[in-house]
Design a protein around this motif. Structure first.
Motif, PDB file in Angstrom:
ATOM      1  N   ASN A  82     144.437  67.418  52.094  1.00 54.40           N
ATOM      2  CA  ASN A  82     144.940  66.859  50.843  1.00 54.40           C
ATOM      3  C   ASN A  82     143.792  66.151  50.123  1.00 54.40           C
ATOM      4  O   ASN A  82     143.153  65.275  50.702  1.00 54.40           O
TER       5      ASN A  82
ATOM      6  N   SER B 291     151.123  65.587  56.094  1.00 55.07           N
ATOM      7  CA  SER B 291     150.106  65.292  55.095  1.00 55.07           C
ATOM      8  C   SER B 291     150.047  66.394  54.042  1.00 55.07           C
ATOM      9  O   SER B 291     150.013  67.576  54.371  1.00 55.07           O
ATOM     10  N   GLY B 292     150.080  66.000  52.796  1.00 46.59           N
ATOM     11  CA  GLY B 292     150.013  66.960  51.703  1.00 46.59           C
ATOM     12  C   GLY B 292     151.377  67.485  51.283  1.00 46.59           C
ATOM     13  O   GLY B 292     151.489  68.302  50.372  1.00 46.59           O
TER      14      GLY B 292
ATOM     15  N   LYS C 293     154.664  63.357  49.549  1.00 48.36           N
ATOM     16  CA  LYS C 293     155.317  62.045  49.676  1.00 48.36           C
ATOM     17  C   LYS C 293     154.868  61.099  48.563  1.00 48.36           C
ATOM     18  O   LYS C 293     155.680  60.459  47.910  1.00 48.36           O
ATOM     19  N   THR C 294     153.550  61.035  48.372  1.00 53.40           N
ATOM     20  CA  THR C 294     153.021  60.110  47.371  1.00 53.40           C
ATOM     21  C   THR C 294     153.525  60.488  45.980  1.00 53.40           C
ATOM     22  O   THR C 294     153.993  59.634  45.225  1.00 53.40           O
ATOM     23  N   GLU C 295     153.452  61.778  45.672  1.00 50.28           N
ATOM     24  CA  GLU C 295     153.869  62.213  44.334  1.00 50.28           C
ATOM     25  C   GLU C 295     155.346  61.906  44.105  1.00 50.28           C
ATOM     26  O   GLU C 295     155.731  61.419  43.044  1.00 50.28           O
TER      27      GLU C 295
ATOM     28  N   SER D 215     144.702  62.134  49.888  1.00 50.45           N
ATOM     29  CA  SER D 215     145.529  61.744  51.026  1.00 50.45           C
ATOM     30  C   SER D 215     145.591  60.216  51.166  1.00 50.45           C
ATOM     31  O   SER D 215     144.563  59.543  51.151  1.00 50.45           O
ATOM     32  N   SER D 216     146.784  59.693  51.297  1.00 46.28           N
ATOM     33  CA  SER D 216     146.934  58.244  51.512  1.00 46.28           C
ATOM     34  C   SER D 216     146.553  57.960  52.954  1.00 46.28           C
ATOM     35  O   SER D 216     147.150  58.524  53.870  1.00 46.28           O
TER      36      SER D 216
ATOM     37  N   ASN E  40     156.312  71.402  48.023  1.00 47.05           N
ATOM     38  CA  ASN E  40     155.198  71.081  47.127  1.00 47.05           C
ATOM     39  C   ASN E  40     154.840  72.275  46.238  1.00 47.05           C
ATOM     40  O   ASN E  40     154.476  73.334  46.744  1.00 47.05           O
TER      41      ASN E  40
HETATM   42  N1  LIG Z   1     156.115  67.338  42.772  1.00 49.60           N
HETATM   43  C1  LIG Z   1     154.843  67.689  42.639  1.00 49.60           C
HETATM   44  N2  LIG Z   1     154.404  68.230  41.485  1.00 49.60           N
HETATM   45  C2  LIG Z   1     153.133  68.617  41.341  1.00 49.60           C
HETATM   46  N3  LIG Z   1     152.185  68.522  42.302  1.00 49.60           N
HETATM   47  C3  LIG Z   1     152.570  67.990  43.481  1.00 49.60           C
HETATM   48  C4  LIG Z   1     153.896  67.545  43.722  1.00 49.60           C
HETATM   49  N4  LIG Z   1     153.966  67.078  44.979  1.00 49.60           N
HETATM   50  C5  LIG Z   1     152.736  67.204  45.487  1.00 49.60           C
HETATM   51  N5  LIG Z   1     151.888  67.753  44.603  1.00 49.60           N
HETATM   52  C6  LIG Z   1     150.462  68.080  44.792  1.00 49.60           C
HETATM   53  O1  LIG Z   1     150.167  68.028  46.170  1.00 49.60           O
HETATM   54  C7  LIG Z   1     149.153  67.050  46.434  1.00 49.60           C
HETATM   55  C8  LIG Z   1     149.478  66.336  47.734  1.00 49.60           C
HETATM   56  O2  LIG Z   1     150.652  65.575  47.559  1.00 49.60           O
HETATM   57  P1  LIG Z   1     150.768  64.076  48.091  1.00 49.60           P
HETATM   58  O3  LIG Z   1     149.466  63.376  47.954  1.00 49.60           O
HETATM   59  O4  LIG Z   1     151.960  63.483  47.447  1.00 49.60           O
HETATM   60  O5  LIG Z   1     151.040  64.358  49.629  1.00 49.60           O
HETATM   61  P2  LIG Z   1     151.377  63.296  50.752  1.00 49.60           P
HETATM   62  O6  LIG Z   1     152.577  63.803  51.477  1.00 49.60           O
HETATM   63  O7  LIG Z   1     151.487  61.929  50.168  1.00 49.60           O
HETATM   64  O8  LIG Z   1     150.088  63.439  51.673  1.00 49.60           O
HETATM   65  P3  LIG Z   1     149.354  62.354  52.612  1.00 49.60           P
HETATM   66  O9  LIG Z   1     150.288  62.088  53.758  1.00 49.60           O
HETATM   67  O10 LIG Z   1     148.110  63.091  53.035  1.00 49.60           O
HETATM   68  O11 LIG Z   1     149.061  61.170  51.765  1.00 49.60           O
HETATM   69  C9  LIG Z   1     149.142  66.142  45.212  1.00 49.60           C
HETATM   70  O12 LIG Z   1     147.874  65.574  44.988  1.00 49.60           O
HETATM   71  C10 LIG Z   1     149.543  67.083  44.101  1.00 49.60           C
HETATM   72  O13 LIG Z   1     148.414  67.802  43.655  1.00 49.60           O
END
Ligand SMILES: Nc1ncnc2c1ncn2[C@@H]1O[C@H](COP(=O)(O)OP(=O)(O)OP(=O)(O)O)[C@@H](O)[C@H]1O
Length: 513
Positions: free
Chosen positions: A285, A188-189, A192-194, A288-289, A134
């Motif tokens: 996060n 978490s964080g 994954k979502t991004e 966070s989803s 990340n």
């Molecule tokens: N490729 C990327 N480019 C820029 N920012 C990113 C990227 N990946 C993640 N981030 C940053 O990190 C934050 C957390 O990422 P994300 O929400 O995708 O995590 P996650 O793995 O889905 O977490 P959770 O399991 O808590 O939902 C995002 O809101 C964004 O600010």
């Protein structure tokens, strides 16, 4: 975080634009480094601060069970032999595939990822997997130009990127006529979502290119399917808010600005809806989803998008009434209250302040860098794009408002001294009943003195204040923002079930259970 196809900046550009280093090159410097490396036994030593420190073995002691290692600061450290791991030769610096490393140890992998990350290369392959680190800031690596660079190219032709994994899946699907899966996993964080959104962005962009010149891969009403209609049953629901990135496409920022068809835009615009209802700020996060999701995109035989479906699992509904002080409830509550839409707030009998609601005021209300008013606009745009009528949208927000009002119902012990609860202030219960369309008398009775079965008889049972509070929390969980219950969307067809009817039934069922 890793992505697997069951399958930074300049680093993600096709080779030549930015040399990522790797095993190439035979310059004098590299030759020198290789010779130097061969002259000593280079190792990694565990370190509490740095993780691992580089060093070289000065000597072995106790029959090789202990080694003395020279560290970068000139000191010597005795280390159990089983604690050290061999360094990889210099030609593996910045290796694009961890699987290529000669010595595959935790230290070697960490070093490789760290070196790449420090140069803005957030993606690295690990065999079939793609590891993403990340960056926590926006990188210009998801633009239309980068999409074009990865389209139809072999993985080896470009630097590691999530687009390459998506492209491989797309090609496998079209060439082999087989379903493809991408598994996105991490803590978490991790991102994954991004990254999931980047995959969808890529697929939508590539699919739009496959579409006839009309600009849309398909009109939502006339999908041309490769599979049976039954396989197209869908239920679009949510998406994570690319609070900062993909939801904003098409944008003027060069990221995903290409012309997409309606269906592609609808799929992308599912994100703000899903994130509003299913994401929350947590200590790890800000977005966070609070659910797991399975996104399915259906394609025609020519590679156009025919429909999409997002299932979600295990929504953390208890967050509605209970969470740590440092965290927030689901974004939608704050977005609605801070919408600045006076008409709507007045229709929903809401004030504009989270501090006025029991379910929100006891924990965090603001998140740095997150503007709920701006996110509200993104949510409304998304709801419009996906095709919800103003009436349907109002129904959604009725649910949100009724949860806030339920939390504000004030209860007291009965004045007679008995433990039985009574409603202390009827204003809130009136609001709940108005929003849900439930008769006030019926809701009050169901909350305070529900009918329960005792043997063959139905009797009224008085509840204590604690019991009623538990019941209202359970009621909120029943009607909490789980739009999957209400949305059904397939290949552009979406319908909202009788939300109000469902809510009333859910509410009464919950109270009478
Ligand atoms: N490729 C990327 N480019 C820029 N920012 C990113 C990227 N990946 C993640 N981030 C940053 O990190 C934050 C957390 O990422 P994300 O929400 O995708 O995590 P996650 O793995 O889905 O977490 P959770 O399991 O808590 O939902 C995002 O809101 C964004 O600010």
């Amino acid at each position: 975080m890793s992505v697997r196809n069951a399958s930074a900046t300049l680093a993600a550009l096709p080779r030549g634009s930015a040399d990522s280093g790797g095993a190439s090159g035979s310059s004098a410097a590299e030759a020198g480094a290789a010779a130097e490396f061969a002259s000593k036994k280079y190792v990694w030593v565990p370190d509490k601060e740095a993780g691992y420190l580089p060093g070289w073995v000065v000597r072995e002691e106790q029959n090789g069970e202990v080694v003395v290692v020279a560290l970068p600061d000139g000191s010597h450290q005795s280390v159990p032999a089983f604690d050290i791991s061999k360094q990889n030769p210099p030609r593996f610096e910045l290796s694009e595939n961890i699987a290529d490393l000669t010595f595959l140890s935790e230290a070697g992998v960490s070093h490789c990822l760290r070196q790449r990350y420090q140069r803005g290369m957030i993606y690295t392959y690990s065999g079939l997997f793609l590891v993403a680190v990340n960056p926590y800031h926006q990188l210009p690596i998801y633009t239309d130009a980068i999409v074009a660079a990865y389209k139809g190219r072999r993985r080896e032709d470009n630097a590691p990127h999530v687009f390459a994994v998506a492209d491989e899946a797309m090609r496998n699907m079209l060439d082999n006529r087989e379903n493809q899966s991408l598994l996105v996993t991490g803590e978490s964080g991790a991102g994954k979502t991004e990254n999931t959104k980047k995959v969808i962005q890529y697929l939508a962009a590539v699919a739009a290119d496959m579409a006839p010149a009309t600009g849309s891969s398909l009109t939502p009403e006339a999908p041309s399917l490769t599979r049976s209609a039954s396989s197209m049953r869908n239920g679009l629901s949510k998406a994570g808010s690319s609070r900062y990135t993909m939801d904003k496409m098409p944008s003027s920022e060069g990221e995903g600005t290409k012309q997409l068809g309606l269906l592609e835009r609808q799929i992308l615009q599912a994100n703000p809806i899903l994130e509003a209802f299913g994401n929350a700020q947590t200590i790890r996060n800000n977005n966070s989803s609070r659910f797991g999701k399975f996104v399915r995109i259906e394609f025609t035989s020519t590679g156009c998008i025919a429909g999409a479906n997002i299932d979600w699992y295990l929504l953390e509904k208890s967050r509605v009434h209970n969470r740590s002080e440092a965290e927030r409830s689901f974004h939608v509550f704050y977005q609605l209250l801070r919408s600045g839409d006076r008409d709507l707030l007045s229709k929903l009998l809401l004030t504009g302040s989270p501090g006025d609601y029991a379910y929100l005021k006891s924990s965090r209300q603001n998140v740095e860098g997150l503007d709920d008013g701006v996110e509200w606009k993104a949510l409304r745009t998304a709801l419009d794009t996906v095709g919800f009528s103003p009436e349907e949208q109002l129904n959604f927000f009725r649910v949100v408002a009724s949860i806030l009002q339920i939390g504000n119902i004030q209860l007291a012990e009965d004045r007679s001294g008995a433990e039985q609860a009574r409603i202390d202030n009827s204003a809130h219960i009136e609001k709940v009943c108005h929003l849900l369309g439930v008769p006030e008398q019926e809701l009050t009775k169901a909350l305070l003195r529900p009918r329960v079965k005792a043997g063959r008889e139905w009797v009224s049972q008085s509840r204590t204040r604690k019991q009623v509070l538990e019941e209202t929390a359970a009621l909120c969980k029943t009607i909490s923002p789980d739009e999957q219950k209400y949305f059904h969307w397939s290949a552009g067809h979406r319908r909202l079930r009788d939300l109000r009817g469902q809510l009333i039934r859910a509410a009464l069922h919950q109270l009478h259970k």
